[in-house]
Design a protein around this motif. Structure first.
Motif, mmCIF file in Angstrom:
data_model
loop_
_atom_site.group_PDB
_atom_site.id
_atom_site.type_symbol
_atom_site.label_atom_id
_atom_site.label_comp_id
_atom_site.label_asym_id
_atom_site.label_seq_id
_atom_site.Cartn_x
_atom_site.Cartn_y
_atom_site.Cartn_z
ATOM 1 N N LEU A 114 128.602 1.660 -5.133
ATOM 2 C CA LEU A 114 129.340 0.916 -6.152
ATOM 3 C C LEU A 114 128.552 -0.272 -6.693
ATOM 4 O O LEU A 114 128.983 -0.905 -7.669
ATOM 5 C CB LEU A 114 130.666 0.395 -5.579
ATOM 6 C CG LEU A 114 131.740 1.431 -5.276
ATOM 7 C CD1 LEU A 114 132.939 0.767 -4.608
ATOM 8 C CD2 LEU A 114 132.173 2.153 -6.545
ATOM 9 N N ASP A 119 128.796 -10.175 -13.428
ATOM 10 C CA ASP A 119 129.590 -8.977 -13.135
ATOM 11 C C ASP A 119 130.919 -9.365 -12.481
ATOM 12 O O ASP A 119 131.337 -8.789 -11.486
ATOM 13 C CB ASP A 119 128.816 -8.041 -12.211
ATOM 14 C CG ASP A 119 129.464 -6.656 -12.165
ATOM 15 O OD1 ASP A 119 130.111 -6.282 -13.143
ATOM 16 O OD2 ASP A 119 129.316 -5.992 -11.130
ATOM 17 N N ARG A 141 125.989 5.460 -13.566
ATOM 18 C CA ARG A 141 127.219 5.643 -12.792
ATOM 19 C C ARG A 141 128.379 5.882 -13.747
ATOM 20 O O ARG A 141 128.573 5.146 -14.705
ATOM 21 C CB ARG A 141 127.491 4.423 -11.910
ATOM 22 C CG ARG A 141 128.776 4.547 -11.086
ATOM 23 C CD ARG A 141 128.869 3.470 -10.006
ATOM 24 N NE ARG A 141 128.557 2.165 -10.509
ATOM 25 C CZ ARG A 141 127.653 1.335 -9.976
ATOM 26 N NH1 ARG A 141 126.986 1.676 -8.912
ATOM 27 N NH2 ARG A 141 127.412 0.147 -10.498
ATOM 28 N N ARG A 198 134.078 -6.878 -14.736
ATOM 29 C CA ARG A 198 133.620 -5.987 -13.679
ATOM 30 C C ARG A 198 134.287 -4.632 -13.828
ATOM 31 O O ARG A 198 135.491 -4.523 -14.026
ATOM 32 C CB ARG A 198 133.948 -6.588 -12.314
ATOM 33 C CG ARG A 198 133.574 -5.685 -11.151
ATOM 34 C CD ARG A 198 133.895 -6.341 -9.826
ATOM 35 N NE ARG A 198 132.990 -7.454 -9.580
ATOM 36 C CZ ARG A 198 133.063 -8.232 -8.501
ATOM 37 N NH1 ARG A 198 133.990 -8.036 -7.597
ATOM 38 N NH2 ARG A 198 132.209 -9.216 -8.341
ATOM 39 N N ASP A 199 133.500 -3.554 -13.732
ATOM 40 C CA ASP A 199 134.054 -2.207 -13.815
ATOM 41 C C ASP A 199 134.914 -1.923 -12.598
ATOM 42 O O ASP A 199 134.571 -2.300 -11.476
ATOM 43 C CB ASP A 199 132.925 -1.173 -13.893
ATOM 44 C CG ASP A 199 132.210 -1.215 -15.238
ATOM 45 O OD1 ASP A 199 132.828 -1.687 -16.201
ATOM 46 O OD2 ASP A 199 131.050 -0.790 -15.304
ATOM 47 N N GLN A 222 133.155 -2.605 -9.044
ATOM 48 C CA GLN A 222 131.703 -2.615 -8.971
ATOM 49 C C GLN A 222 131.231 -3.790 -8.123
ATOM 50 O O GLN A 222 131.790 -4.886 -8.179
ATOM 51 C CB GLN A 222 131.137 -2.716 -10.386
ATOM 52 C CG GLN A 222 129.641 -2.519 -10.483
ATOM 53 C CD GLN A 222 129.187 -2.472 -11.931
ATOM 54 O OE1 GLN A 222 129.988 -2.198 -12.823
ATOM 55 N NE2 GLN A 222 127.923 -2.732 -12.156
#
Length: 355
Positions: free
Chosen positions: A53, A31, A65, A36-37, A46
């Motif tokens: 988060l 991630d 989410r 990564r968002d 995130q």
């Protein structure tokens, strides 16, 4: 010779491409950037702080989410908002339909609302007695479920101060209907970091950021008192007396008690309903906090007095909502006057200056 070089080149290219793919898969699995968002115009990522988060925010069954955001702030766009929501479902023993839950955090960037009622509601939310004052010269307040930061005057819009706010909401929806539920975003330090990240990002995009990003290095002084049953006198100040009734569901929170800020609020607590603000009293002496009250009707009868205390502009504010309006003893105006006189004496302002 050329064919061998071409084969070696193709083999090398394939090896490099495979390495890049493996590296990318590793980044995705961890991630990490660039997979990564990110949320709220890139302010949050995130797994970068508060639990909602990260993976812990998705530990309930059927959790998901999602984020929705407006266009980011800009020199010509003064309002922006972003919401990060986590939804989940669990089986309901009493129904074939599952129970659904939603927890969301909303960020707003922009000037303080216009219109008296909206303005008062904004102050009621962010000057709530549950909130602590931000340290290190940051102009704002923070609690586990809300926060507010006034931005530098370079971000003012038509003479109105701009602010960044955070608030949380949570609901459960089952066979009994939608129920409001408490939802704490995180510790006050967690919420402050989220607030500063959103503020610094918003100011950069709006073109009004200071030379150095806003930072917090000192610990936050937590409001010591928990909610308590409201009783007279309110705010622990003699003369701040409202007739609440013998079996009321009013709760009060005595908040910050400092030289430049004092807060106290009363809410009505009811099952399956969000807390409704009922009464609030504030003293503010920091210039950027004082600016937040500009535009509200002034005078003791309107619950807003401006004065100068020790060379500093100071406001005293009181707001009683409809459920308690007229409950002041002997009347609402005298209760507000008692508050201003008591606090002004405490901070060395002089009782006569705000009478």
């Amino acid at each position: 010779m050329d064919s061998r070089r071409r084969r070696r080149g193709a083999l090398l290219a394939g090896t490099v491409a495979g390495a890049v793919l493996v590296s990318a898969i590793g980044l995705w699995a961890k991630d990490s950037w660039p997979f990564r968002d990110s949320y709220c115009w890139g302010a949050w990522e995130q797994n970068s702080g508060a639990a909602f988060l990260g993976d812990d925010g998705l530990d309930k069954s059927g959790s998901e989410r999602r984020a929705t955001e407006s266009a980011p702030p800009s020199a010509g766009r003064h309002h922006a908002s972003c919401t990060v929501a986590v939804t989940s479902t669990v089986p309901d023993d009493d129904s074939d339909e599952p129970l659904t839950f939603k927890e969301q955090v909303t960020v707003e960037y922009g000037p303080v609302p216009t219109g008296v009622e909206k303005h008062r509601a904004w102050i009621a939310r962010y000057f709530d007695g549950s909130a602590s004052q931000l340290p290190d010269g940051l102009d704002g307040l923070v609690a586990g479920d809300r926060a507010m930061l006034v931005l530098p005057d370079t971000c003012d819009v038509d003479g109105r101060p701009s602010a960044v706010t955070i608030r949380s909401e949570s609901t459960g929806d089952g066979h009994l209907g939608k129920v409001a539920m408490p939802f704490t975003i995180g510790s006050r330090s967690d919420v402050t970091r989220l607030l500063l990240d959103a503020a610094n990002t918003g100011m950069r995009k709006a073109g009004c950021a200071p030379d150095k990003p806003l930072r917090m290095t000192s610990p936050i002084v937590t409001v010591a008192e928990d909610d308590e049953s409201a009783r007279s006198p309110l705010c622990r100040i003699p003369g701040v007396t409202l007739e609440l009734g013998r079996s009321s569901q009013y709760q009060e929170q005595v908040g910050v008690v400092g030289e430049q800020l004092q807060t106290c609020s009363v809410v009505w607590r009811a099952l399956r309903m969000p807390d409704e603000p009922a009464a609030q009293y504030v003293m503010a002496g920091e210039p950027r906090l004082v600016a937040l009250f500009k535009g509200l009707p002034e005078g003791a009868g309107n619950g807003l007095v401006r004065t100068e205390c020790n060379g500093r502009q100071t406001v005293f504010y009181g707001n009683v909502q409809s459920g308690l309006k007229g409950a002041g003893r002997p009347d609402d105006r005298q209760v507000f006057t008692n508050f201003t006189k008591s606090v002004s004496k405490r901070i060395g302002c002089g009782a006569g200056e705000v009478a």
